[in-house]
Write an enzyme that holds these catalytic residues in place. Structure first.
Site, PDB file in Angstrom:
ATOM      1  N   PRO A   1      56.156  36.438  40.655  1.00 12.37           N
ATOM      2  CA  PRO A   1      55.508  35.191  40.222  1.00 12.37           C
ATOM      3  C   PRO A   1      55.316  34.226  41.391  1.00 12.37           C
ATOM      4  O   PRO A   1      54.524  33.296  41.302  1.00 12.37           O
ATOM      5  CB  PRO A   1      56.473  34.616  39.180  1.00 12.37           C
ATOM      6  CG  PRO A   1      57.737  35.386  39.300  1.00 12.37           C
ATOM      7  CD  PRO A   1      57.428  36.677  39.975  1.00 12.37           C
TER       8      PRO A   1
ATOM      9  N   ARG B   1      39.538  51.391  39.301  1.00 14.10           N
ATOM     10  CA  ARG B   1      38.166  51.425  38.800  1.00 14.10           C
ATOM     11  C   ARG B   1      37.149  51.108  39.898  1.00 14.10           C
ATOM     12  O   ARG B   1      35.959  51.339  39.709  1.00 14.10           O
ATOM     13  CB  ARG B   1      37.994  50.512  37.581  1.00 14.10           C
ATOM     14  CG  ARG B   1      38.206  49.048  37.855  1.00 14.10           C
ATOM     15  CD  ARG B   1      38.161  48.235  36.572  1.00 14.10           C
ATOM     16  NE  ARG B   1      36.818  48.087  36.031  1.00 14.10           N
ATOM     17  CZ  ARG B   1      35.886  47.320  36.551  1.00 14.10           C
ATOM     18  NH1 ARG B   1      36.112  46.630  37.647  1.00 14.10           N
ATOM     19  NH2 ARG B   1      34.697  47.228  35.988  1.00 14.10           N
TER      20      ARG B   1
ATOM     21  N   ASP C   1      30.494  42.731  36.750  1.00 13.89           N
ATOM     22  CA  ASP C   1      31.853  42.266  36.450  1.00 13.89           C
ATOM     23  C   ASP C   1      31.896  40.748  36.570  1.00 13.89           C
ATOM     24  O   ASP C   1      31.404  40.184  37.533  1.00 13.89           O
ATOM     25  CB  ASP C   1      32.876  42.848  37.443  1.00 13.89           C
ATOM     26  CG  ASP C   1      33.050  44.348  37.278  1.00 13.89           C
ATOM     27  OD1 ASP C   1      32.512  44.898  36.296  1.00 13.89           O
ATOM     28  OD2 ASP C   1      33.712  44.955  38.129  1.00 13.89           O
TER      29      ASP C   1
ATOM     30  N   GLU D   1      66.008  38.489  39.372  1.00 13.21           N
ATOM     31  CA  GLU D   1      65.426  37.326  40.068  1.00 13.21           C
ATOM     32  C   GLU D   1      64.632  37.720  41.311  1.00 13.21           C
ATOM     33  O   GLU D   1      64.193  36.854  42.059  1.00 13.21           O
ATOM     34  CB  GLU D   1      66.520  36.323  40.446  1.00 13.21           C
ATOM     35  CG  GLU D   1      67.293  35.756  39.267  1.00 13.21           C
ATOM     36  CD  GLU D   1      66.398  35.004  38.285  1.00 13.21           C
ATOM     37  OE1 GLU D   1      65.640  34.136  38.734  1.00 13.21           O
ATOM     38  OE2 GLU D   1      66.470  35.312  37.087  1.00 13.21           O
TER      39      GLU D   1
HETATM   40  C1  JBH Z   1      56.644  38.813  37.318  1.00 13.18           C
HETATM   41  O1  JBH Z   1      56.406  36.418  35.858  1.00 13.18           O
HETATM   42  C2  JBH Z   1      55.283  36.955  36.376  1.00 13.18           C
HETATM   43  N1  JBH Z   1      54.161  36.177  36.532  1.00 13.18           N
HETATM   44  C3  JBH Z   1      53.143  36.613  37.248  1.00 13.18           C
HETATM   45  N2  JBH Z   1      53.229  37.699  37.973  1.00 13.18           N
HETATM   46  C4  JBH Z   1      54.376  38.465  38.033  1.00 13.18           C
HETATM   47  C5  JBH Z   1      54.481  39.572  38.850  1.00 13.18           C
HETATM   48  C6  JBH Z   1      55.682  40.281  38.908  1.00 13.18           C
HETATM   49  C7  JBH Z   1      56.746  39.905  38.146  1.00 13.18           C
HETATM   50  C8  JBH Z   1      55.458  38.113  37.261  1.00 13.18           C
END
Ligand code: JBH
Length: 277
Positions: free
Chosen positions: A92, A161, A176, A119
């Protein structure tokens, strides 16, 4: 293209056997290897995580299993003559995964995915491999997942793709929604097929008119409406040079106006309430 995934949940990657990616594998266009991280954890419990230095909640993935796993995957590539890998770490905290990045990754011969649970992975692992190869930390959106495996599936499908010969029709990429130049960065509008009447609902007349010019205009207006409603950020970002007179009229009806003082000149912004032109 070769793909390796190192994970504590190999079953989570089963969808790579299905649909577009599965077919690309069966045709030999994609060479996929999924590895169980615990193979490289040597204590009695095959431990892959530990408590964070500095305290705090959750667990951190340990350096040694990841180091051994990635060395082993890299050594296998060395033996098979695979070329120049890139490491993809879904997190994230990564850069947003976009169509542009999918296109960039689709041009590489070999991608190694390191999805984390908990984590995240001890920072020294990414630092270590970044000294040897490109490392992409990528986020698939602003929401919380339990781990990176779903993100691996997302990135893999978006990349696969784009590989030559994977999609039947070479034209299908150009339209797209997020492809550069497609509708100047607008979302696509609604689509319809037979029957012409379903539960009392019919098809917009213009689509049955056979008038290609009017159909193109209608599609463009619908694209503008949907983009303004769902992704106002795309309207704000769009290059006004890509908008014709009719586009500007439609945006005006939807409550958007060119900003004469804006940088760069003429970008569209939402007219504040009560500022009807
Ligand atoms: C977790 O929590 C997520 N939000 C966006 N992308 C991610 C990628 C890997 C793990 C997330």
């Amino acid at each position: 293209m070769r793909l390796d995934v190192v994970t504590i949940f190999p079953e989570y990657l089963e969808p790579l056997n299905v649909s577009l990616v599965g077919k690309a594998r069966a045709r030999g266009q994609l060479n996929v290897h999924v590895h169980e991280l615990r193979t490289w954890a040597y204590d009695r419990h095959n431990t892959v995580d530990d408590t964070p230095y500095g305290g705090g909640p959750g667990m951190v993935m340990k350096t040694e299993p990841w180091g051994e796993a990635l060395d082993s995957v890299l050594a296998d590539g060395y033996e098979t003559g695979s070329r120049a890998p890139a490491l993809i770490v879904p997190t994230p905290s990564g850069r947003p995964f976009t169509q542009e990045l999918a296109v960039e990754l689709s041009g590489r011969p070999w991608l190694i995915f390191a999805p984390a649970r908990y984590e995240g992975i001890d920072r020294r692992v990414t630092d270590e491999y970044a000294a040897r190869m490109p490392v992409y930390e990528v986020s698939i959106g602003d929401y919380v997942l339990a781990g990176g495996e779903a993100a691996v599936l997302v990135v893999t499908e978006a990349v696969a793709r784009l590989l030559p010969g994977v999609l039947g029709n070479a034209e299908s990429h150009r339209d797209d929604s997020f492809a550069p130049g497609a509708m100047a960065g607008l979302l696509e509008g609604p689509v319809y097929t037979k029957p012409p009447l379903w539960r009392g609902r019919d098809i917009p007349d213009v689509l049955l008119s056979g008038h290609h010019g009017k159909i193109a205009r209608w599609r463009r207006d619908e694209a503008l409406k949907r983009t303004a409603a769902n992704r106002p950020d795309l309207i704000e970002r769009c290059d006004p040079k890509g908008l014709d007179k009719k586009d500007r009229e439609m945006l005006s009806i939807l409550g958007w106006a060119p900003d004469p003082d804006g940088e760069p000149y003429g970008r569209f912004w939402r007219r504040p309430e009560g500022m009807e032109q």
